[in-house]
Design an enzyme around this catalytic site. Structure first.
Site, PDB file in Angstrom:
ATOM      1  N   GLU A  73       0.813  -1.212   0.000  1.00  0.00           N
ATOM      2  CA  GLU A  73       0.000   0.000   0.000  1.00  0.00           C
ATOM      3  C   GLU A  73       0.856   1.276   0.000  1.00  0.00           C
ATOM      4  O   GLU A  73       0.417   2.314   0.496  1.00  0.00           O
ATOM      5  CB  GLU A  73      -0.995  -0.056   1.163  1.00  0.00           C
ATOM      6  CG  GLU A  73      -1.950  -1.209   0.891  1.00  0.00           C
ATOM      7  CD  GLU A  73      -3.083  -1.371   1.856  1.00  0.00           C
ATOM      8  OE1 GLU A  73      -4.181  -1.659   1.383  1.00  0.00           O
ATOM      9  OE2 GLU A  73      -2.872  -1.223   3.066  1.00  0.00           O
ATOM     10  N   TYR A 119      -9.470  16.050  22.147  1.00  0.00           N
ATOM     11  CA  TYR A 119      -8.259  15.462  21.559  1.00  0.00           C
ATOM     12  C   TYR A 119      -8.520  14.834  20.205  1.00  0.00           C
ATOM     13  O   TYR A 119      -7.640  14.810  19.354  1.00  0.00           O
ATOM     14  CB  TYR A 119      -7.570  14.495  22.538  1.00  0.00           C
ATOM     15  CG  TYR A 119      -6.514  15.226  23.318  1.00  0.00           C
ATOM     16  CD1 TYR A 119      -6.868  16.178  24.264  1.00  0.00           C
ATOM     17  CD2 TYR A 119      -5.163  15.025  23.057  1.00  0.00           C
ATOM     18  CE1 TYR A 119      -5.900  16.894  24.938  1.00  0.00           C
ATOM     19  CE2 TYR A 119      -4.193  15.735  23.725  1.00  0.00           C
ATOM     20  CZ  TYR A 119      -4.563  16.672  24.674  1.00  0.00           C
ATOM     21  OH  TYR A 119      -3.605  17.393  25.326  1.00  0.00           O
TER      22      TYR A 119
HETATM   23  P1  13P Z   1       1.038  -4.848   3.872  1.00  0.00           P
HETATM   24  O1  13P Z   1       1.457  -6.042   4.718  1.00  0.00           O
HETATM   25  O2  13P Z   1       1.389  -5.056   2.414  1.00  0.00           O
HETATM   26  O3  13P Z   1       1.582  -3.567   4.437  1.00  0.00           O
HETATM   27  O4  13P Z   1      -0.543  -4.757   3.941  1.00  0.00           O
HETATM   28  C1  13P Z   1      -1.128  -4.764   5.227  1.00  0.00           C
HETATM   29  C2  13P Z   1      -2.438  -4.054   5.249  1.00  0.00           C
HETATM   30  O5  13P Z   1      -2.750  -3.463   6.250  1.00  0.00           O
HETATM   31  C3  13P Z   1      -3.333  -4.143   4.096  1.00  0.00           C
HETATM   32  O6  13P Z   1      -4.432  -3.277   4.280  1.00  0.00           O
END
Ligand code: 13P
Length: 211
Positions: A73, A119
């Site tokens: 991502e 917050y």
């Molecule tokens: P990654 O392990 O590729 O970072 O993906 C984890 C995740 O949170 C997918 O939404």
């Protein structure tokens, strides 16, 4: 902060998030801006067991140059850095309460969590849009996030989870934690009629602590 110290801090904060249940399994990813690129958690890594030396290093164009293969991502993080020049770090979690809100069909898509506490407003700001569902790793979400991030520090991905930016790594992590607690309060209070901060109180917080 020097890169070695940033690597250690990222691992420490990620481990703390994992230890307290903000992330499970290999869910979530965290990145931080460097003078000449970015560090990001490796794909399929657990936030609880990161190695500072194996974090993925990206160049200024987000190409992988060192360390383990980066999160699938990267583009989610790139969207925030491109849209928000002040962003120094981005945190993506599947934290339970925020993700629960991201599954509700009847929330306000611009403000799914009302201004219940100072917050939450101070860390997340005035707006936190809900974006449509995309498959994890689907690059089609990049333009949607980039557009939303122009006037939002954080977004909620429908049926997936939050993405939060911050002016520092610590700020982004604290904002992700505050968002999760606000989501918990919003769910606890769902169906009741809680007092909300007024528009004047929200404006006062943002004027005092930065918007
Ligand atoms: P990654 O392990 O590729 O970072 O993906 C984890 C995740 O949170 C997918 O939404």
């Amino acid at each position: 902060m020097e890169e070695a110290a940033l690597r250690r801090l990222l691992v420490e904060l990620a481990g703390s998030l994992f230890a307290r249940g903000f992330s499970v399994g290999s869910a979530g990813n965290i990145s931080v801006r460097l003078p000449d690129g970015y560090l990001i958690t490796p794909t399929n890594s657990s936030l609880g067991r990161l190695d500072p030396a194996r974090l993925a290093r990206l160049d200024a164009g987000f190409a992988h140059v060192d360390g383990d293969p980066p999160s699938k991502e990267v583009f989610m993080h790139r969207a925030f850095y491109g849209a928000r020049p002040e962003a120094q770090a981005v945190v993506h979690l599947h934290s339970t309460m925020a993700t629960a809100i991201a599954c509700l069909p009847d929330v306000d898509p611009d403000n799914p969590i009302p201004p219940l506490t100072p917050y939450f407003v101070m860390r997340i700001g005035r707006r936190m849009p809900v974006l449509p569902y995309y498959r994890p790793g689907d690059p089609a979400m990049e333009p949607a996030i980039a557009q939303a991030a122009r006037d939002a520090r954080a977004v909620l991905l429908a049926n997936h989870g939050p993405v939060v930016s911050g002016r520092s790594l610590t700020d982004a992590v604290y904002a992700a934690e505050e968002l999760e607690e606000a989501a918990k309060l919003a769910l606890l209070l769902r169906g009741s009629n809680p007092g909300l901060l007024t528009a004047a109180q929200v404006n006062d917080l943002l004027a005092t602590f930065g918007s």
